[in-house]
Write a protein that holds these residues in place. Structure first.
Motif, short mmCIF file in Angstrom:
data_model
loop_
_atom_site.label_atom_id
_atom_site.label_comp_id
_atom_site.label_asym_id
_atom_site.label_seq_id
_atom_site.Cartn_x
_atom_site.Cartn_y
_atom_site.Cartn_z
N PRO A 95 0.83 -1.22 0.00
CA PRO A 95 0.00 0.00 0.00
C PRO A 95 0.86 1.26 0.00
O PRO A 95 1.93 1.31 0.62
N ARG A 120 -2.63 3.07 9.30
CA ARG A 120 -3.17 1.72 9.21
C ARG A 120 -3.64 1.39 7.79
O ARG A 120 -3.74 0.22 7.43
N LYS A 121 -3.94 2.41 6.99
CA LYS A 121 -4.24 2.16 5.58
C LYS A 121 -3.00 1.72 4.81
O LYS A 121 -3.11 1.14 3.73
N CYS A 122 -1.83 2.01 5.37
CA CYS A 122 -0.57 1.68 4.69
C CYS A 122 -0.04 0.30 5.07
O CYS A 122 1.03 -0.08 4.60
N ILE A 123 -0.73 -0.42 5.92
CA ILE A 123 -0.27 -1.75 6.33
C ILE A 123 -1.20 -2.78 5.72
O ILE A 123 -2.35 -2.92 6.12
N GLY A 124 -0.71 -3.50 4.72
CA GLY A 124 -1.51 -4.51 4.03
C GLY A 124 -1.44 -5.85 4.73
O GLY A 124 -0.40 -6.24 5.27
N THR A 244 -6.35 -4.05 4.35
CA THR A 244 -5.46 -3.25 5.17
C THR A 244 -5.96 -3.28 6.61
O THR A 244 -7.08 -3.71 6.88
N ASP A 247 -9.15 -1.45 6.92
CA ASP A 247 -10.33 -2.21 6.50
C ASP A 247 -10.79 -3.14 7.62
O ASP A 247 -11.99 -3.25 7.91
N GLY A 299 3.52 -0.85 4.13
CA GLY A 299 3.53 0.05 2.99
C GLY A 299 4.25 1.35 3.28
O GLY A 299 5.12 1.41 4.16
N PRO A 327 3.98 1.45 9.10
CA PRO A 327 4.57 1.49 7.77
C PRO A 327 5.86 2.31 7.74
O PRO A 327 6.30 2.83 8.76
#
Length: 458
Positions: A95, A120-124, A244, A247, A299, A327
């Motif tokens: 991400p 947290r959106k950057c951690i897939g 992510t 999500d 990410g 990330p």
């Protein structure tokens, strides 16, 4: 018989937006992580690109999680281009979130909440799951109906009998009303390739079988055509999901949320996610990783104009970098010694010294004349602009005198001027005209100083 005639296919016009960095395909490094002068849309900045290449290699090996990289340099020296190139090098599964330092200031949410959501959106999370499924080409479908329990004159599906065929075997199965309803809703008939989850009963229509009679008979068909599956009809199959942490936070919060509002409208009463929810998600992900069901893809969070962050945001980032699931954070700034927002403290780059100490700094430098010329040539190809040699030389001179960004803007304006004059190529006259019509930063400053007495002062 109906008369059918073929018409020549007209080219379909599609929406196309050319952004400032659409030409960037990677960092432009060779196998030894050495920068090539012109490669993958990147020009110049060899030291910065090689430093970024080492960062990318460490990210792929999982050795740079929780670190901070600072891109420092004057405006228009390719800081965002390098960040975009890093994301291209990392691949699709990693991400990449880009935001500005000003985006954390919201009237609805706390600054720390905006930052932690971006982190947290950057951690897939790559989740692998083995499930038993029935898969094959439908050679026979028999749906049995029964009278509706509340209306005896209406029929409803009661059960379904399916014969599924693979390249190795053929098997007949019988299922209940829920699967029968899904078969009708999906429009599944003989020749379709389907997949039925043995545990949940979920039916997926994969397409029309190429080896079936329908697949061979219809040359024109909107349905996707797939080959007949291999192996047994009942098999264990691996499914891979890419999510992510953000999500998973949202899914977990929806399951836990209750109350009157969520009952009637399906929404959450709170705009922020509780810390307990995130801790539960982290614990669940760690268990999946330990059992081999999931893999973490750290990410990149790229914050442009990071000098706009205040001391509270910097403190939060410094603490977040010490946690386990975090990330790679890239901060970009064009400030020298500046005041840290929210304080009277002056510091290099406008960042707290303790954050600078734990970061690696990549410097970018102004482009030389040849680099500006190559960047303009690449942008001309990207924007489908034909340039005469003299026009390119003139644009490069303007870029060296003013800035590379100003020269790129003049390129598009000169193309419009040439188009208005019914010319296919941009000439030096087009460049000179738009350069006379518009002002760069230096000319604008001189103009304002000249007419300072006539301008309003706040």
């Amino acid at each position: 018989m109906a008369t059918i005639r073929e018409l020549p296919t007209a080219p379909v016009a599609k929406f196309e937006r050319i952004g400032a960095h659409t030409h960037i395909k990677g960092l432009g490094l060779d196998e030894n992580l050495r920068a090539v002068k012109i490669k993958d849309g990147m020009v110049g900045q060899e030291k910065a690109r090689e430093a970024a290449g080492l960062v990318v290699k460490m990210i792929k090996e999982g050795k740079l999680s929780g670190k901070c990289i600072i891109l420092a340099g004057p405006p228009g020296t390719g800081k965002t281009a390098i960040a975009v190139a890093i994301s291209k090098e990392l691949g699709e599964n990693v991400p990449f979130i880009q935001m500005s330092g000003s985006e954390i200031y919201s009237t609805e949410r706390k600054k720390t909440e905006v930052l932690i959501e971006a982190i947290r959106k950057c951690i897939g999370v790559e989740i692998h799951e083995m499930r038993k499924v029935y898969e094959g080409e439908v050679t026979l479908v028999d749906i049995r109906t029964a009278p509706h329990p509340y209306n005896p004159y209406q029929k409803v599906p009661e059960s379904v009998r399916l014969t599924l065929k693979t390249k190795e075997e053929e098997k007949t199965i019988e299922a209940g009303a829920s699967i029968a309803q899904q078969i009708i809703a999906e429009g599944i008939s003989e020749g379709s390739v389907i997949q039925i989850d043995a545990e949940t009963g979920r039916v997926a229509n994969l397409g029309l079988c190429l080896e079936s009679q329908k697949g061979k008979a219809y040359d024109v068909d909107t349905r996707r055509k797939v080959p007949r599956p291999n192996g047994k009809v009942l098999k264990e199959k691996e499914f891979v999901y890419m999510l992510t942490l953000a999500d998973l936070d949202e899914l977990n919060a929806r399951q836990r949320s209750g109350g009157l509002f969520s009952l009637f409208f399906g929404g959450s009463e709170s705009k922020e996610i509780d810390t307990e929810v995130r801790m539960a998600v982290d614990q669940q992900v760690k268990e999946w990783v330990d059992s081999g069901k999931a893999f973490i893809h750290p990410g990149v969070l790229f914050i442009d104009d990071a000098h706009l962050l205040d001391l509270e945001a910097f403190s939060f980032l410094g603490r977040a970098m010490e946690s386990e699931l975090v990330p790679i954070i890239i901060l970009a700034t064009n400030r020298g010694v500046a005041r840290i927002r929210g304080t009277d403290i002056r510091s290099p780059l406008g960042f707290p010294v303790d954050l600078i100490d734990r970061s690696v700094i990549i410097a970018t430098h102004p482009y030389d004349l040849e680099s500006i010329k190559e960047i303009l040539r690449i942008r001309a190809v990207e924007e489908k602009i034909k340039l005469e040699k003299d026009a390119l030389e003139r644009l490069a001179e303007v870029g060296a005198k003013s800035s590379m960004r100003y020269a790129v803007q003049l390129l598009s304006l000169a193309a419009q001027n040439a188009k208005a004059s019914n010319r296919d190529k941009v000439t030096v006259e087009d460049v000179q005209r738009v350069d006379d019509l518009f002002m760069d930063v230096g000319e604008a400053a001189e103009y304002l100083k000249k007419h300072e007495e006539k301008l309003l002062v706040h």
